[in-house]
Motif scaffolding. Sequence first.
Motif, PDB file in Angstrom:
ATOM      1  N   ARG A  90       0.835  -1.207   0.000  1.00 56.86           N
ATOM      2  CA  ARG A  90       0.000   0.000   0.000  1.00 56.86           C
ATOM      3  C   ARG A  90       0.871   1.259   0.000  1.00 56.86           C
ATOM      4  NH1 ARG A  90      -5.351  -0.923   0.650  1.00 56.86           N
ATOM      5  NH2 ARG A  90      -5.923  -2.966   1.435  1.00 56.86           N
ATOM      6  N   THR A  91       0.322   2.307  -0.584  1.00 55.56           N
ATOM      7  CA  THR A  91       1.014   3.589  -0.659  1.00 55.56           C
ATOM      8  C   THR A  91       0.778   4.380   0.621  1.00 55.56           C
ATOM      9  OG1 THR A  91      -0.871   4.734  -1.641  1.00 55.56           O
ATOM     10  CG2 THR A  91       0.654   3.626  -3.167  1.00 55.56           C
ATOM     11  N   ASN A  92       1.393   5.562   0.713  1.00 52.38           N
ATOM     12  CA  ASN A  92       1.178   6.438   1.867  1.00 52.38           C
ATOM     13  C   ASN A  92      -0.283   6.852   1.997  1.00 52.38           C
ATOM     14  OD1 ASN A  92       3.708   6.542   3.087  1.00 52.38           O
ATOM     15  ND2 ASN A  92       4.431   8.163   1.742  1.00 52.38           N
ATOM     16  N   SER A  93      -1.002   6.926   0.868  1.00 51.96           N
ATOM     17  CA  SER A  93      -2.415   7.311   0.907  1.00 51.96           C
ATOM     18  C   SER A  93      -3.342   6.130   1.200  1.00 51.96           C
ATOM     19  CB  SER A  93      -2.815   7.974  -0.419  1.00 51.96           C
ATOM     20  OG  SER A  93      -2.678   7.057  -1.483  1.00 51.96           O
ATOM     21  N   GLY A  94      -2.783   4.930   1.359  1.00 51.76           N
ATOM     22  CA  GLY A  94      -3.582   3.761   1.690  1.00 51.76           C
ATOM     23  C   GLY A  94      -4.076   2.964   0.493  1.00 51.76           C
ATOM     24  N   LYS A  95      -3.761   3.416  -0.707  1.00 52.70           N
ATOM     25  CA  LYS A  95      -4.177   2.699  -1.917  1.00 52.70           C
ATOM     26  C   LYS A  95      -3.208   1.564  -2.211  1.00 52.70           C
ATOM     27  CE  LYS A  95      -6.201   6.795  -4.005  1.00 52.70           C
ATOM     28  NZ  LYS A  95      -6.151   7.746  -5.112  1.00 52.70           N
ATOM     29  N   ASN A  96      -3.693   0.550  -2.927  1.00 58.07           N
ATOM     30  CA  ASN A  96      -2.816  -0.536  -3.370  1.00 58.07           C
ATOM     31  C   ASN A  96      -1.883  -0.024  -4.456  1.00 58.07           C
ATOM     32  OD1 ASN A  96      -3.747  -2.648  -1.744  1.00 58.07           O
ATOM     33  ND2 ASN A  96      -5.465  -3.031  -3.104  1.00 58.07           N
ATOM     34  N   ALA A  97      -0.602  -0.269  -4.311  1.00 60.47           N
ATOM     35  CA  ALA A  97       0.358   0.086  -5.355  1.00 60.47           C
ATOM     36  C   ALA A  97       0.131  -0.841  -6.542  1.00 60.47           C
ATOM     37  CB  ALA A  97       1.783  -0.059  -4.833  1.00 60.47           C
ATOM     38  N   SER A  98       0.379  -0.344  -7.743  1.00 58.95           N
ATOM     39  CA  SER A  98       0.193  -1.163  -8.936  1.00 58.95           C
ATOM     40  C   SER A  98       1.360  -2.115  -9.121  1.00 58.95           C
ATOM     41  CB  SER A  98       0.025  -0.273 -10.166  1.00 58.95           C
ATOM     42  OG  SER A  98       1.164   0.539 -10.325  1.00 58.95           O
TER      43      SER A  98
END
Length: 123
Positions: A90-98
Amino acid sequence: PDYNEKKGKLYLYSYKNYTGIEKRENNYIREFKLYQNYPNPFNNATVISFYLNTASKIRVNIYDLKGTLIKTLFTGTKLAGINKLIWNGRTNSGKNASSGVYFVKLSNLNKNIHLTQKIILLK
């Protein structure tokens, strides 16, 4: 030089008593080391391990191929020895990284030493 035909590798040997040259190791390896993550490639999560010979203030960041900061995994003090962190993709914003290639950058803030390791995320 000695050529090992079975393994197809060239090995260079030097001995202090013959050449007068002493083998010197990189001191960073003994005091600070970033190991390859496992599993690699990974899907859900990966373990990032590193070694410190003394307690140190460190930072562990994940970057994409463009050099953009994706995730600050840890900033703070870790004790001497082998330490492990887990990145869940996950990224710093909480989204899954691609899916793709990323870089783990381990910074020893006490000594201004930085080590980088390539990792692969597959979805």
